[in-house]
Design an enzyme around this catalytic site. Structure first.
Site, PDB file in Angstrom:
ATOM      1  N   HIS A  15       0.869  -1.179   0.000  1.00  0.00           N
ATOM      2  CA  HIS A  15       0.000   0.000   0.000  1.00  0.00           C
ATOM      3  C   HIS A  15       0.911   1.237   0.000  1.00  0.00           C
ATOM      4  O   HIS A  15       2.036   1.176   0.522  1.00  0.00           O
ATOM      5  CB  HIS A  15      -0.828  -0.059   1.289  1.00  0.00           C
TER       6      HIS A  15
ATOM      7  N   GLN B 246      -4.392  -5.308   6.877  1.00  0.00           N
ATOM      8  CA  GLN B 246      -5.394  -6.187   6.266  1.00  0.00           C
ATOM      9  C   GLN B 246      -5.483  -7.550   6.919  1.00  0.00           C
ATOM     10  O   GLN B 246      -6.478  -8.252   6.728  1.00  0.00           O
ATOM     11  CB  GLN B 246      -5.092  -6.357   4.765  1.00  0.00           C
TER      12      GLN B 246
ATOM     13  N   LYS C  87     -10.362  -0.949  10.570  1.00  0.00           N
ATOM     14  CA  LYS C  87     -10.490  -2.124   9.689  1.00  0.00           C
ATOM     15  C   LYS C  87     -10.783  -3.385  10.508  1.00  0.00           C
ATOM     16  O   LYS C  87     -10.956  -4.465   9.955  1.00  0.00           O
ATOM     17  CB  LYS C  87      -9.202  -2.327   8.882  1.00  0.00           C
TER      18      LYS C  87
ATOM     19  N   CYS D 268      -4.799   2.388  -3.732  1.00  0.00           N
ATOM     20  CA  CYS D 268      -3.586   2.920  -3.075  1.00  0.00           C
ATOM     21  C   CYS D 268      -2.422   1.949  -3.230  1.00  0.00           C
ATOM     22  O   CYS D 268      -1.607   1.767  -2.299  1.00  0.00           O
ATOM     23  CB  CYS D 268      -3.826   3.216  -1.595  1.00  0.00           C
TER      24      CYS D 268
END
Ligand code: C6P
Length: 406
Positions: free
Chosen positions: A124, A204, A227, A365
């Site tokens: 990212h 993530q 997240k 991104c």
């Protein structure tokens, strides 16, 4: 996951009842941010309504209550990821802020011209640009582990990139585009052999799998609360105590000091040295509610459910003519990115939206990764613990309709 359990879980997320253009909302943009269970929102509200005062400052009752809750949240985060102590948990504004903190503070103190930093082609932008700052400021050399066609990292190339000039390796645990889960433990071992420190971008992975920083061997690990079913505006940087201890502060201000004078200012102990200004003490406490919620559901149940969703999604998507899925790594989380023929990703996203289906489109991104696959953008569907197979059916039906329109 049993349908009755799933419907109880879904009822914890009031936003899932939203209608979008007269369709029920199908939220498949979880890699961008997850929705929040009611308990998280209630903790936010309760904190503001009953428990609000600035932390670490007041002797008064409310300030002490708020401080206790904030510090308890820190302890809970430390326990959640297996940190040795709360001193290793720095609260930040998000994963981006955490990565900038490492690059800036560690880089500033310990990197010099010609030193090497290794990142990967699937990073990212948050795990590329802060290191580029060091390139510009200090003449640090940035090296890049290539991504193979199947969306895995080229580990032979990684080994070849490591040298006695490598100071830092900073890699995503899980790609936000391909879903690839990287073999971090092995990569850390190799970096340590070369004498480098390893930074894990866990933005993530933490929503989908339990993380133990000791088991990974991570020196630093960064993630965002939003997240992981928590609030926006809160992030975490885990850092090994001996490294954090050696690093200079990142920002100056209140909270991070021991004493200030015009002659000499001294800094507070860990982790406060890195937490200049009023922290988001309401957000941190709400984040601890999110972690408690995750624990209640259990990662084993989340992983089993998401694996089932992913298998189903892959089967459904592969049935669609001209649909190309990027990456096929054997280890992958609940994220799938694709394109359909020459249809523009933005058109697909816009048309899905008219059907109530929220996906992300564009470069995610991760422009270097888009270049790697020679595309300008992709459509991404990303799943969370509350998604259902019927939502995947709706996605596949929507995509079939869109394909016919072009
Ligand atoms: N990825 C996505 O839609 P922040 O914005 O600080 O909360 O997280 C940054 C970040 C860092 N690393 C990885 C691997 C990420 O996926 C993200 C955020 C979102 O993919 C928003 S761009």
């Amino acid at each position: 996951m049993d349908n009755s359990i799933l419907s109880v879980i879904r009822s914890d997320f009031p936003i899932l009842q939203t209608e979008v253009y007269r369709h029920p909302l199908i939220y498949l943009d979880n890699a961008a941010t997850t929705q929040k269970p009611r308990c998280v929102v209630e903790t936010l509200t309760k904190s503001y309504l009953e428990n609000n005062a600035n932390v670490h400052r007041g002797v008064h009752y409310l300030s002490q209550l708020a401080t206790e809750a904030h510090e308890k949240a820190r302890k809970e985060v430390a326990d959640f990821i297996g940190a040795s102590s709360e001193r290793e948990i720095v609260f930040t504004r998000g994963c981006t802020d955490s990565l900038n903190l490492v690059a800036s503070a560690y880089g500033e103190a310990f990197l010099k011209e010609g030193d090497e930093v290794i990142v990967s082609e699937m990073e990212h932008h948050s795990n590329i640009v802060p290191w580029q700052f060091l390139q510009e400021k200090k003449g640090v050399v940035l090296k890049v582990i290539p991504v193979q066609d199947d969306g895995t990292l080229d580990l032979q190339a990684y080994k070849a990139l490591l040298s006695d000039r490598t100071r830092i390796v900073s890699v995503a645990h899980m790609s936000n585009v391909l879903g690839t889960v990287n073999p971090i433990r092995d990569m850390v071992a190799l970096a340590h052999e070369a004498g480098a420190v390893f930074v894990v971008d866990a933005a993530q992975s933490l929503p989908h799998m339990p993380i133990d920083v000791q088991e990974l061997g991570a020196d630093f690990l960064a993630f965002s609360a939003h997240k992981v079913y928590g609030p926006t505006g809160v992030g975490v940087l885990f850092g090994r105590e001996e490294l954090l201890e050696k690093m200079p502060p990142y920002q100056g201000g209140g909270e991070m000091i021991a004493h200030v004078s015009f002659k000499r200012t001294t800094y507070d102990k860990l982790p406060y040295k890195f937490e200049a200004g009023t922290p988001d003490y309401v957000g941190t406490v709400a984040f601890s509610s999110a972690l408690a919620y995750l624990k209640k559901i259990g990662y084993e149940n989340i992983q089993a459910h998401e694996a089932e969703l992913m298998t189903y999604a892959m089967e459904q998507l592969k049935e669609i003519d001209d649909l190309h899925i990027y990456g096929s790594a054997p280890e992958r989380g609940a994220v799938v990115s694709f394109n359909i023929g020459k249809i523009h990703h933005l058109d697909i996203g816009t048309l899905l939206d008219r059907l109530g289906i929220a996906v992300r489109t564009g470069h995610h991104c991760a422009e270097p990764l888009m270049n790697r696959f020679s595309v300008e953008g992709m459509v991404r569907a990303s799943f969370a613990l509350y998604n259902t197979k019927s939502e995947i059916d709706a996605l596949a039906n929507g995509l079939r309709r869109i394909r016919k329109m072009f």
